[in-house]
Scaffold this motif. Structure first.
Motif, PDB file in Angstrom:
ATOM      1  N   ALA A 304      -8.859  -6.298 -12.088  1.00 48.29           N
ATOM      2  CA  ALA A 304      -7.581  -6.182 -12.790  1.00 48.29           C
ATOM      3  C   ALA A 304      -6.406  -6.356 -11.824  1.00 48.29           C
ATOM      4  O   ALA A 304      -5.405  -6.995 -12.170  1.00 48.29           O
ATOM      5  CB  ALA A 304      -7.505  -4.836 -13.498  1.00 48.29           C
ATOM      6  N   ILE A 305      -6.539  -5.821 -10.620  1.00 50.75           N
ATOM      7  CA  ILE A 305      -5.444  -5.976  -9.641  1.00 50.75           C
ATOM      8  C   ILE A 305      -5.259  -7.453  -9.308  1.00 50.75           C
ATOM      9  O   ILE A 305      -4.142  -7.970  -9.283  1.00 50.75           O
ATOM     10  CB  ILE A 305      -5.729  -5.149  -8.364  1.00 50.75           C
ATOM     11  CG1 ILE A 305      -5.634  -3.653  -8.687  1.00 50.75           C
ATOM     12  CG2 ILE A 305      -4.754  -5.512  -7.234  1.00 50.75           C
ATOM     13  CD1 ILE A 305      -6.107  -2.742  -7.574  1.00 50.75           C
ATOM     14  N   HIS A 306      -6.374  -8.168  -9.071  1.00 51.05           N
ATOM     15  CA  HIS A 306      -6.268  -9.602  -8.773  1.00 51.05           C
ATOM     16  C   HIS A 306      -5.643 -10.332  -9.976  1.00 51.05           C
ATOM     17  O   HIS A 306      -4.754 -11.161  -9.809  1.00 51.05           O
ATOM     18  CB  HIS A 306      -7.649 -10.174  -8.468  1.00 51.05           C
ATOM     19  CG  HIS A 306      -7.642 -11.670  -8.310  1.00 51.05           C
ATOM     20  ND1 HIS A 306      -7.225 -12.288  -7.156  1.00 51.05           N
ATOM     21  CD2 HIS A 306      -7.955 -12.664  -9.180  1.00 51.05           C
ATOM     22  CE1 HIS A 306      -7.302 -13.606  -7.318  1.00 51.05           C
ATOM     23  NE2 HIS A 306      -7.736 -13.857  -8.535  1.00 51.05           N
ATOM     24  N   GLN A 307      -6.134  -9.979 -11.156  1.00 50.13           N
ATOM     25  CA  GLN A 307      -5.690 -10.657 -12.370  1.00 50.13           C
ATOM     26  C   GLN A 307      -4.189 -10.495 -12.596  1.00 50.13           C
ATOM     27  O   GLN A 307      -3.536 -11.399 -13.079  1.00 50.13           O
ATOM     28  CB  GLN A 307      -6.450 -10.056 -13.556  1.00 50.13           C
ATOM     29  CG  GLN A 307      -6.448 -10.872 -14.805  1.00 50.13           C
ATOM     30  CD  GLN A 307      -7.314 -12.108 -14.646  1.00 50.13           C
ATOM     31  OE1 GLN A 307      -6.931 -13.036 -13.949  1.00 50.13           O
ATOM     32  NE2 GLN A 307      -8.468 -12.123 -15.262  1.00 50.13           N
ATOM     33  N   GLU A 308      -3.639  -9.353 -12.215  1.00 49.83           N
ATOM     34  CA  GLU A 308      -2.206  -9.116 -12.442  1.00 49.83           C
ATOM     35  C   GLU A 308      -1.373  -9.501 -11.229  1.00 49.83           C
ATOM     36  O   GLU A 308      -0.180  -9.272 -11.190  1.00 49.83           O
ATOM     37  CB  GLU A 308      -1.975  -7.639 -12.775  1.00 49.83           C
ATOM     38  CG  GLU A 308      -2.791  -7.225 -13.972  1.00 49.83           C
ATOM     39  CD  GLU A 308      -2.029  -6.453 -15.022  1.00 49.83           C
ATOM     40  OE1 GLU A 308      -0.893  -6.027 -14.739  1.00 49.83           O
ATOM     41  OE2 GLU A 308      -2.580  -6.281 -16.121  1.00 49.83           O
ATOM     42  N   SER A 309      -2.031 -10.079 -10.203  1.00 52.00           N
ATOM     43  CA  SER A 309      -1.297 -10.408  -8.969  1.00 52.00           C
ATOM     44  C   SER A 309      -0.846 -11.868  -9.006  1.00 52.00           C
ATOM     45  O   SER A 309      -1.356 -12.662  -9.798  1.00 52.00           O
ATOM     46  CB  SER A 309      -2.198 -10.184  -7.749  1.00 52.00           C
ATOM     47  OG  SER A 309      -3.067 -11.278  -7.606  1.00 52.00           O
ATOM     48  N   PRO A 310       0.095 -12.235  -8.123  1.00 53.80           N
ATOM     49  CA  PRO A 310       0.521 -13.642  -8.085  1.00 53.80           C
ATOM     50  C   PRO A 310      -0.617 -14.570  -7.650  1.00 53.80           C
ATOM     51  O   PRO A 310      -0.501 -15.769  -7.758  1.00 53.80           O
ATOM     52  CB  PRO A 310       1.640 -13.637  -7.024  1.00 53.80           C
ATOM     53  CG  PRO A 310       2.047 -12.213  -6.878  1.00 53.80           C
ATOM     54  CD  PRO A 310       0.857 -11.381  -7.212  1.00 53.80           C
ATOM     55  N   ARG A 311      -1.725 -13.996  -7.161  1.00 54.18           N
ATOM     56  CA  ARG A 311      -2.852 -14.827  -6.739  1.00 54.18           C
ATOM     57  C   ARG A 311      -3.842 -15.092  -7.876  1.00 54.18           C
ATOM     58  O   ARG A 311      -4.935 -15.601  -7.650  1.00 54.18           O
ATOM     59  CB  ARG A 311      -3.625 -14.113  -5.608  1.00 54.18           C
ATOM     60  CG  ARG A 311      -2.842 -13.989  -4.328  1.00 54.18           C
ATOM     61  CD  ARG A 311      -3.557 -13.116  -3.311  1.00 54.18           C
ATOM     62  NE  ARG A 311      -2.776 -13.040  -2.107  1.00 54.18           N
ATOM     63  CZ  ARG A 311      -3.067 -13.701  -0.983  1.00 54.18           C
ATOM     64  NH1 ARG A 311      -4.155 -14.421  -0.907  1.00 54.18           N
ATOM     65  NH2 ARG A 311      -2.290 -13.600   0.067  1.00 54.18           N
ATOM     66  N   SER A 312      -3.493 -14.710  -9.101  1.00 50.20           N
ATOM     67  CA  SER A 312      -4.494 -14.715 -10.173  1.00 50.20           C
ATOM     68  C   SER A 312      -5.094 -16.094 -10.442  1.00 50.20           C
ATOM     69  O   SER A 312      -6.187 -16.180 -10.980  1.00 50.20           O
ATOM     70  CB  SER A 312      -3.905 -14.133 -11.451  1.00 50.20           C
ATOM     71  OG  SER A 312      -2.803 -14.915 -11.832  1.00 50.20           O
ATOM     72  N   PHE A 313      -4.374 -17.185 -10.086  1.00 54.58           N
ATOM     73  CA  PHE A 313      -4.944 -18.518 -10.329  1.00 54.58           C
ATOM     74  C   PHE A 313      -5.834 -18.977  -9.184  1.00 54.58           C
ATOM     75  O   PHE A 313      -6.410 -20.040  -9.224  1.00 54.58           O
ATOM     76  CB  PHE A 313      -3.825 -19.536 -10.582  1.00 54.58           C
ATOM     77  CG  PHE A 313      -3.164 -19.306 -11.897  1.00 54.58           C
ATOM     78  CD1 PHE A 313      -3.803 -19.658 -13.076  1.00 54.58           C
ATOM     79  CD2 PHE A 313      -1.925 -18.677 -11.973  1.00 54.58           C
ATOM     80  CE1 PHE A 313      -3.220 -19.416 -14.304  1.00 54.58           C
ATOM     81  CE2 PHE A 313      -1.336 -18.425 -13.189  1.00 54.58           C
ATOM     82  CZ  PHE A 313      -1.984 -18.792 -14.365  1.00 54.58           C
ATOM     83  N   GLN A 314      -5.932 -18.168  -8.165  1.00 51.03           N
ATOM     84  CA  GLN A 314      -6.758 -18.503  -6.997  1.00 51.03           C
ATOM     85  C   GLN A 314      -8.082 -17.742  -7.103  1.00 51.03           C
ATOM     86  O   GLN A 314      -8.236 -16.881  -7.949  1.00 51.03           O
ATOM     87  CB  GLN A 314      -6.005 -18.119  -5.716  1.00 51.03           C
ATOM     88  CG  GLN A 314      -4.658 -18.805  -5.558  1.00 51.03           C
ATOM     89  CD  GLN A 314      -4.807 -20.306  -5.349  1.00 51.03           C
ATOM     90  OE1 GLN A 314      -5.861 -20.790  -4.951  1.00 51.03           O
ATOM     91  NE2 GLN A 314      -3.754 -21.042  -5.656  1.00 51.03           N
ATOM     92  N   PRO A 315      -9.047 -18.050  -6.214  1.00 51.70           N
ATOM     93  CA  PRO A 315     -10.366 -17.420  -6.373  1.00 51.70           C
ATOM     94  C   PRO A 315     -10.382 -15.904  -6.158  1.00 51.70           C
ATOM     95  O   PRO A 315      -9.551 -15.363  -5.416  1.00 51.70           O
ATOM     96  CB  PRO A 315     -11.215 -18.090  -5.280  1.00 51.70           C
ATOM     97  CG  PRO A 315     -10.410 -19.203  -4.749  1.00 51.70           C
ATOM     98  CD  PRO A 315      -8.995 -19.018  -5.126  1.00 51.70           C
ATOM     99  N   PHE A 316     -11.307 -15.285  -6.878  1.00 51.36           N
ATOM    100  CA  PHE A 316     -11.610 -13.868  -6.675  1.00 51.36           C
ATOM    101  C   PHE A 316     -13.079 -13.843  -6.256  1.00 51.36           C
ATOM    102  O   PHE A 316     -13.964 -14.215  -7.026  1.00 51.36           O
ATOM    103  CB  PHE A 316     -11.418 -13.092  -7.981  1.00 51.36           C
ATOM    104  CG  PHE A 316     -11.830 -11.644  -7.896  1.00 51.36           C
ATOM    105  CD1 PHE A 316     -10.944 -10.677  -7.434  1.00 51.36           C
ATOM    106  CD2 PHE A 316     -13.103 -11.229  -8.272  1.00 51.36           C
ATOM    107  CE1 PHE A 316     -11.321  -9.334  -7.367  1.00 51.36           C
ATOM    108  CE2 PHE A 316     -13.490  -9.894  -8.204  1.00 51.36           C
ATOM    109  CZ  PHE A 316     -12.587  -8.952  -7.746  1.00 51.36           C
ATOM    110  N   ILE A 317     -13.334 -13.459  -5.022  1.00 52.62           N
ATOM    111  CA  ILE A 317     -14.708 -13.509  -4.504  1.00 52.62           C
ATOM    112  C   ILE A 317     -15.200 -12.093  -4.237  1.00 52.62           C
ATOM    113  O   ILE A 317     -14.554 -11.344  -3.495  1.00 52.62           O
ATOM    114  CB  ILE A 317     -14.763 -14.327  -3.186  1.00 52.62           C
ATOM    115  CG1 ILE A 317     -14.216 -15.734  -3.390  1.00 52.62           C
ATOM    116  CG2 ILE A 317     -16.189 -14.361  -2.629  1.00 52.62           C
ATOM    117  CD1 ILE A 317     -15.104 -16.674  -4.152  1.00 52.62           C
TER     118      ILE A 317
END
Ligand SMILES: Nc1ncnc2c1ncn2[C@@H]1O[C@H](COP(=O)(O)OP(=O)(O)OP(=O)(O)O)[C@@H](O)[C@H]1O
Length: 569
Positions: A304-317
């Motif tokens: 959820a933190i990644h999803q709501e961050s400005p990086r959300s369009f980048q990979p989540f590994i």
């Protein structure tokens, strides 16, 4: 001169002594009148050596006896052992009659070797020129500054340029998308790279060359087939590129965070404030440490933190540090070069590189071996990762979210977790309470789990019966939400047409009331027991609080306080 002579004059002697050719002056009877210093050296290896006999023998071996005797002009090359001599016999006339000769001898052995080398060099240069002129592929040579020194005819023809237009120019002025000037700096060869030139895909190789151990320039080679063939190859490459992009998209979908803050269901005030805090944290680039028992939703928060961050369009590994064997962890995290170790059949990207510009979630960080902790720390400090077997690091821009159910402060004290790494990670810390501290979430999450199952199984289960709910409330949930969801799912599948989950659908350990099995503190055991008894009596009296209070032997006000305390209102 080593030897006095009636005819020589002092200044002339000096001049003769300074020249490197051996000079012999003699009459036709082979009587020596004068030898210069070089002549003495030639016949005896030292100056002033006085042996006319030896000099006579030496000249005989050079095969000039007849010319001396006849006073003839003669020029010849003579071989003696490994050495080659150039001999010149020059007659000298006195009063019109030649009566003396000067013999000049020069050791030309080395000159021969030099001229052979020169000829070989000339042959090689013309061969190289021939290759450059006739090569089918495009060849170009630059110096260490990236300036063109040579270009093959084929390449010039392909680019539509002449020698005058390219030689001396910087490679970037002549060839598009070139990297030769970069290889001229790095000194690292690049083989079979795809380079787009004039709209065509070329296979390009760039090989640095050295002179006297110093990087002197780069040889670049591009392979192009004839234009028709090239067109075909380009079409295929375009198709492959499209395919590759499709796979890239698929992979990036796989590497996307799957959950947002809205799917973290809660009615608990502390959890609500954690979610708000996480929303704020998400906007920063700082590292986050998520603590909490197993199954409390740490991974859910990371997504959820990644999803709501400005990086959300980048990979989540995600990396489960506990699940990867220690000997593979380094290669998993940082990647390796081909051949870096037995079994490294090809170059492999590490998780940090895959997460570049995005987020890496280091789950179970408390299980990370100490040695690897040091390497992670280096990445966090320097923003660089190095493949195993690579000679230089790569820059990465990665946000780290780490999670663990271990007590990291205790581990620091026991020296099993690096303090400096803990400080790097816990810029923000979120501590997620266990389910037993937020019982109001039990019914809510059970309800959502049933809805999800209904959607999947196309059934219409309505919820949990009050009695079953009471049992769920009474349990301590050591496995937290994961355990609750498992219990609900198990019950769902063993129901036989009922609309509500009943106590008999629940596992025995829930029905048996073995609530102290989890070794909870006495306070919680008593609270659980109290909640269980109140729930049972309420059910017994169909929710009538006056009767329930009387049955329990407490006042109505006391019952209300307890219902409030246990979120049962
Ligand atoms: N608040 C919540 N609402 C709905 N589902 C939740 C909630 N919290 C956790 N879950 C679910 O519970 C399960 C466990 O959650 P998660 O894997 O995030 O826990 P964890 O703390 O990371 O566990 P572990 O430490 O074992 O890795 C997942 O199926 C997750 O979707």
């Amino acid at each position: 001169m080593g030897e006095p002579s009636q005819t020589s004059q002092i200044p002339l002697n000096h001049i003769l002594d300074t020249i490197s050719n051996a000079v012999f002056l003699m009459n036709k009877k082979k009587e020596f009148l004068c030898l210069n210093t070089s002549a003495h050296y030639l016949i005896s290896g030292s100056a002033g050596y006085n042996s006319h006999e030896k000099a006579g023998d030496f000249l005989s071996k050079l095969g000039v006896d007849d010319a001396i005797a006849e006073g003839e002009d003669k020029s010849a090359t003579a071989l003696m052992g490994d050495l080659t001599y150039q001999v010149n016999v020059i007659p000298m006339a006195s009063k019109g009659h030649p009566d003396r000769v000067v013999v000049l001898v020069e050791d030309v052995s080395q000159a021969g070797e030099l001229s052979r080398q020169f000829e070989a060099c000339q042959r090689e240069t013309s061969l190289l020129k021939h290759i450059l002129e006739t090569a089918y592929d495009g060849l170009v040579v630059t110096d260490a500054n990236g300036r063109i020194t040579m270009m093959s005819n084929a390449y010039k023809g392909f680019l539509g340029v002449t020698d005058q237009e390219v030689v001396g120019k910087h490679i970037t002025e002549v060839v598009e998308n070139t990297r030769l000037h970069i290889v001229a700096k790095t000194g690292v060869a690049e083989i079979n790279d795809i380079q787009r030139i004039q709209g065509n895909h070329m296979v390009a190789s760039r090989i640095p060359y050295t002179v006297d151990g110093k990087l002197a320039g780069v040889v670049g080679k591009v392979i192009f087939q004839d234009v028709d063939e090239l067109g075909e190859i380009n079409k295929k490459l375009d198709i492959m590129e499209k395919e590759l992009n499709r796979y890239r998209n698929e992979i990036s979908k796989l590497h996307k965070a799957r959950y947002c803050m809205d799917v973290i269901f809660t009615r608990n005030a502390r959890m609500e404030s954690l979610k708000n805090h996480a929303r704020v944290i998400a906007q920063s680039d700082s590292n986050v440490l998520i603590l909490g028992e197993s199954g409390t939703g740490k991974e859910l928060f990371a997504h959820a933190i990644h999803q709501e961050s400005p990086r959300s369009f980048q990979p989540f590994i995600r990396v489960n540090c506990a699940a990867i064997p220690e000997n593979l962890l380094e290669s998993e995290l940082f990647g390796h070069e081909k051949g870096a170790f037995t079994g490294a059949a090809s170059t492999k990207l590490g998780k940090f590189e895959l997460a570049n510009n995005g987020t890496i979630f280091l789950d179970e960080i408390g299980d990370m071996p100490l040695q690897m902790q040091a390497k992670i720390l280096r990445v966090l400090q320097e923003g660089e990762v190095e493949h195993i077997g690579a000679s230089r690091p790569k820059r990465v821009d990665v946000r780290v979210i780490a999670a663990t159910n271990k007590n990291l402060s205790e581990m620091v004290e026991k020296k099993t977790f690096r303090e400096d790494l803990l400080y790097r990670l816990n810029v923000f810390t979120l501590t997620i309470p266990p389910l037993k501290r937020r019982r109001e979430d039990i019914e809510l999450i059970a309800g959502h789990a049933i809805c999800a199952l209904n959607r999947k199984m196309k059934r219409g289960v309505k919820g949990v019966s009050p009695k079953a709910s009471c049992l769920l409330q009474a349990y301590s949930w050591p496995g937290n939400i994961r355990e609750l969801k498992n219990v609900v799912e198990r019950a769902y599948h063993i129901m036989e047409g009922e609309e509500l989950i009943q106590p008999w659908h629940l596992p025995h350990f829930l029905r048996g009331g073995n609530i102290n099995a989890s070794q909870e503190p006495l306070k919680y055991i008593l609270e659980n027991m109290e909640r269980k008894v109140i729930t049972e009596r309420l059910i017994l009296h169909s929710g009538n609080k006056t009767k329930t209070a009387a049955d329990l032997g407490i006042s109505r006000v006391a019952l209300h306080k307890k219902l409030e305390k246990y979120s049962m209102k």
